[in-house]
Design a protein around this motif. Structure first.
Motif, PDB file in Angstrom:
ATOM      1  N   TYR A   1      81.167  -4.309 130.536  1.00 25.60           N
ATOM      2  CA  TYR A   1      80.316  -4.550 129.400  1.00 25.60           C
ATOM      3  C   TYR A   1      78.957  -3.982 129.799  1.00 25.60           C
ATOM      4  CZ  TYR A   1      83.878  -7.842 127.833  1.00 25.60           C
ATOM      5  OH  TYR A   1      85.160  -8.224 127.453  1.00 25.60           O
ATOM      6  N   GLY A  37      74.188  -2.018 126.395  1.00 23.48           N
ATOM      7  CA  GLY A  37      74.293  -1.318 124.963  1.00 23.48           C
ATOM      8  C   GLY A  37      75.610  -1.756 124.361  1.00 23.48           C
ATOM      9  N   TYR A  38      76.653  -2.437 125.050  1.00 21.52           N
ATOM     10  CA  TYR A  38      77.928  -2.539 124.565  1.00 21.52           C
ATOM     11  C   TYR A  38      77.965  -3.340 123.348  1.00 21.52           C
ATOM     12  CZ  TYR A  38      82.934  -3.293 124.473  1.00 21.52           C
ATOM     13  OH  TYR A  38      84.107  -3.274 124.031  1.00 21.52           O
ATOM     14  N   GLU A  39      78.903  -2.869 122.273  1.00 21.06           N
ATOM     15  CA  GLU A  39      78.805  -3.507 121.141  1.00 21.06           C
ATOM     16  C   GLU A  39      79.945  -3.311 120.119  1.00 21.06           C
ATOM     17  OE1 GLU A  39      76.319  -2.111 117.767  1.00 21.06           O
ATOM     18  OE2 GLU A  39      75.642  -0.471 119.014  1.00 21.06           O
ATOM     19  N   THR A  40      81.340  -3.143 120.905  1.00 21.83           N
ATOM     20  CA  THR A  40      82.572  -2.830 120.246  1.00 21.83           C
ATOM     21  C   THR A  40      83.389  -4.163 120.646  1.00 21.83           C
ATOM     22  OG1 THR A  40      81.916  -0.515 120.238  1.00 21.83           O
ATOM     23  CG2 THR A  40      84.229  -1.237 119.595  1.00 21.83           C
ATOM     24  N   TYR A  41      83.780  -4.794 119.708  1.00 27.02           N
ATOM     25  CA  TYR A  41      84.682  -5.909 119.513  1.00 27.02           C
ATOM     26  C   TYR A  41      85.980  -5.702 118.707  1.00 27.02           C
ATOM     27  CZ  TYR A  41      80.997  -7.828 122.204  1.00 27.02           C
ATOM     28  OH  TYR A  41      80.034  -8.023 123.346  1.00 27.02           O
ATOM     29  N   THR A  66      89.310  -8.095 122.800  1.00 24.72           N
ATOM     30  CA  THR A  66      88.489  -6.961 123.300  1.00 24.72           C
ATOM     31  C   THR A  66      88.811  -6.574 124.482  1.00 24.72           C
ATOM     32  OG1 THR A  66      86.814  -7.604 121.643  1.00 24.72           O
ATOM     33  CG2 THR A  66      86.084  -6.022 123.581  1.00 24.72           C
TER      34      THR A  66
END
Ligand code: AMP
Length: 282
Positions: A99, A102-106, A130
């Motif tokens: 992670y 800036g990580y933001e994908t789930y 995730t």
């Protein structure tokens, strides 16, 4: 046995194994390995040429007031146990790699998480789906093994793999228990001696439920009432749920007329414990 910390290195190794025609099996774990984990590894070895396991305590599946910092860790002995179990590669990434800033994908399912453990742990399954998706993209397995101890997790992973057309075979591994019936769990390390004795109330309730089914009981309410009485016999035990539900949809059932998942979750002091069995009517 290789120990790999880098995502890029793991992906390159998996690519080259695949190019050589090797079949890769994968067992993801959060470490503090016990015989439950090791039995999944033994099962996985039957289905592939190369066995990869991961040890990663996934922050995304812990709620703000849960035990992320306290979660038991024992990397050196985990590596020794993995070696003994015939693991070929242990993948040990850091949280910063999985992670990064800036990580933001789930990845999130619509319905299955709104049952059982998901009701009291709102971010839990979103974190699991995730991280498992990410680990699948990194390890690139042909087959992955998950334990029936976490029955809802297994149902969710199967659904996700189907829904997202992931080309990975998912295998369920039998729930492994201590000799006295307690379901093995890394969290059992938190239990005091007294709590360890009281924890047996979960597996005892499941055994009593199976006996009731054998004696012809079909009413879920009767089985739940017996379980509530047995669990409540311990003042330090707070029941989260007692569920009799469809093993695929996890929808509650009123009568046990086909194989039915009986799942329990409690807090014993500060320790969350879960257990389950499938009740098969006569
Ligand atoms: P964990 O390290 O708790 O995230 O678990 C890693 C994997 O081991 C998951 O697929 C779990 O379902 C599985 N597992 C944990 N405890 C057991 C057990 N007692 N029997 C079988 N599988 C287990």
């Amino acid at each position: 046995m290789d120990v790999i910390g880098s995502i890029h290195e793991m992906q390159s190794l998996s690519d080259s194994l695949r190019q050589q025609g090797k079949r890769i099996a994968f067992v993801p774990t959060m470490g503090f390995l016990h015989d439950g984990h090791l039995s999944l590894m033994r099962e996985a070895k039957k289905h592939a040429d190369i066995l990869v396991t991961s040890i990663f305590v996934n922050p995304a599946q812990f709620g703000p007031n849960e035990d992320l910092d306290a979660y038991p860790r024992a990397m050196e002995s985990d590596l020794a146990k993995s070696r003994d179990a015939g693991v070929d590669v242990v993948f040990t990434p850091t949280s910063d790699q999985i992670y990064p800033e800036g990580y933001e994908t789930y990845v999130q399912l619509e319905t299955l998480p709104n049952h059982l453990c998901g009701l009291s742990r709102p971010v839990f399954f979103k974190g699991i789906t995730t991280v498992v998706t990410k680990l699948f993209h990194i390890v690139k397995p042909h087959v992955a093994v998950f334990g029936e101890k976490d029955f809802q997790q297994l149902a969710i992973i199967r659904r996700m793999v189907k829904d997202l057309n992931m080309d990975i075979e998912i295998i369920g591994g039998t729930l492994i228990r201590e000799a006295d019936g307690l379901a093995m769990s890394s969290r059992n390390a938190y239990l005091s001696d007294d709590e360890r004795t009281e924890a047996l109330r979960l597996s005892q309730s499941l055994s009593k439920a199976r006996e009731m089914i054998t004696a012809g009981e079909t009413q879920a309410a009767a089985i739940k009432a017996m379980t509530e009485t047995h669990l409540s016999g311990c003042p330090d035990m707070t029941i989260d749920y007692i569920s009799l539900c469809d093993p695929e949809t996890l929808d509650e059932v009123e009568t046990v007329t086909s194989p039915t998942l009986m799942a329990l979750a409690v807090m014993l002091g500060k320790t969350r414990l879960i257990d389950n069995t499938v009740l098969v009517p006569q």
